[in-house]
Design an enzyme around this catalytic site. Structure first.
Site, PDB file in Angstrom:
ATOM      1  CG  ASP A  78      -1.858   1.149   1.309  1.00  0.00           C
ATOM      2  OD1 ASP A  78      -1.693   2.115   0.540  1.00  0.00           O
ATOM      3  OD2 ASP A  78      -2.782   1.111   2.156  1.00  0.00           O
TER       4      ASP A  78
ATOM      5  CG  HIS B 121      -7.121  11.257 -10.674  1.00  0.00           C
ATOM      6  ND1 HIS B 121      -7.919  11.224 -11.809  1.00  0.00           N
ATOM      7  CD2 HIS B 121      -7.036   9.967 -10.249  1.00  0.00           C
ATOM      8  CE1 HIS B 121      -8.283   9.972 -12.046  1.00  0.00           C
ATOM      9  NE2 HIS B 121      -7.758   9.199 -11.113  1.00  0.00           N
TER      10      HIS B 121
END
Length: 350
Positions: free
Chosen positions: A239, A258
């Site tokens: 992660d 984004h």
């Protein structure tokens, strides 16, 4: 031209070309333009601008909004032709001044609001997001994709959608970027490796990898077998919010930044700059806003990101350049990709 001539000319005009999956999505999301308009009506934006023009900061204060979404919102309305922008100052366009300001003789905003509420659209989060800065249907701090990762059926549907998007981008990125200078790359957040496999098949000298949640591992192995890249495509489970990025000559962030807070974007690019060797590169692509912030489709995509994600929004190539230069990278290329994306390439000096 008579009305009949206009209709004939319009009927004879070829439909706009649908280039890729993003074009199809934007057709499905065309209702977002209506929500941009209706949120402006509900918030009293046109009425307020009928009194006096204002900057994004001034309108945020005058309308009691949260700063997060206001600029993209105002620029989307400008791209729609409902506002005009002079420098940093916004004003109503002539058509908005005539038809969307209460008490004007041509005002249609009341009727528009009534019929929109009557028909119903099921996408009611934009006005709330503009007031609070929080996405629709998610508490602050939640990660919308967590629930997808926990459901194998929904995860497979999600991965299929990702394949369709990066399926358009992969061949062009493989062609457009000069991969001959490198021997390895890792696609950060690369899902099941569709884009990475495309690059590997186009450049046999490369070895590639994908860094993503461990749940993606079996899906990547399946794709690698199908595409014939099993010996060259490695999976790195982790992660990027908590785990270090892998090392490689090139690190790619595609449709990743984004969805993240700006501080995280800057941190990831800074970390990536340390994980590549001298002469290595960081490649970032997203459906970036144009630097003039006038292209409607990408502004709509930014509004969608803000409604759906706690920290998401699109950004400009100039902003991406500043994050790369802050990390010590030299930006050497900015180029367009399919699916309304723009790529920015930053190189670590030798």
């Amino acid at each position: 031209m008579t009305t009949a001539d206009h209709r004939t000319a319009t009927a004879a005009r070829p439909p706009a070309a649908i280039a890729d999956a993003y074009d199809l999505l934007l057709i499905g999301w065309s209702f977002v333009r209506g929500h941009v308009l209706m949120s402006a009506v509900e918030l009293g934006l046109f009425e307020e601008l009928g009194k006096e023009p204002g900057t994004a900061e001034e309108l945020t204060a005058r309308l009691g909004l949260h700063e997060r979404g206001v600029r993209d919102f105002l620029d989307a309305l400008t791209a729609l032709g409902l506002l005009a922008r002079d420098g940093q100052t916004y004003r109503n366009s002539p058509v908005a001044e005539q038809h969307l300001v209460p008490d004007r003789p041509g005002f249609v905003g009341g009727f528009l609001a009534m019929t929109t509420r009557f028909m119903g659209t099921g996408w009611d989060g934009m006005t709330a997001m503009l007031r609070t800065g929080r996405p629709h249907g998610h508490d602050a701090g939640t990660v919308p994709f967590d629930e997808v990762f926990r459901d194998p059926h929904r995860l497979r549907l999600f991965l299929s959608a990702m394949d369709s998007l990066n399926g358009a981008i992969g061949p062009e990125l493989a062609r457009r970027y000069d991969w001959s200078r490198h021997t390895s790359f890792v696609d950060v957040g690369g899902a099941r490796g569709n884009l990475a496999a495309t690059v590997l098949l186009a450049h046999p000298h490369l070895s590639g990898g994908v860094f993503d949640r461990p749940v993606m591992g079996p899906f990547l192995e399946e794709l690698a077998r199908e595409r014939g890249t099993a010996g060259r495509l490695a999976f790195h489970g982790g992660d990027f919010n908590t785990d270090p990025l892998p090392e490689a000559d090139v690190l790619v962030f595609g449709n990743v930044l984004h969805d993240l807070p700006v501080a995280t974007r800057r941190s990831l690019i800074a970390q990536a700059a340390r994980r590549i060797p001298p002469g290595g590169a960081v490649v970032v692509y997203d459906p970036m806003l144009d630097d003039e912030r006038r292209v409607m489709d990408n502004l709509v995509l930014s509004m969608i990101m803000m409604v759906q994600s706690p920290a998401g929004n699109e950004y400009t190539p100039a902003e991406c350049r500043s994050w790369m230069e802050e990390a010590g990278l030299r930006v050497e290329e900015v180029f367009a990709l399919p699916a309304h994306a723009t790529a920015v390439v930053g190189r670590r000096p030798d």
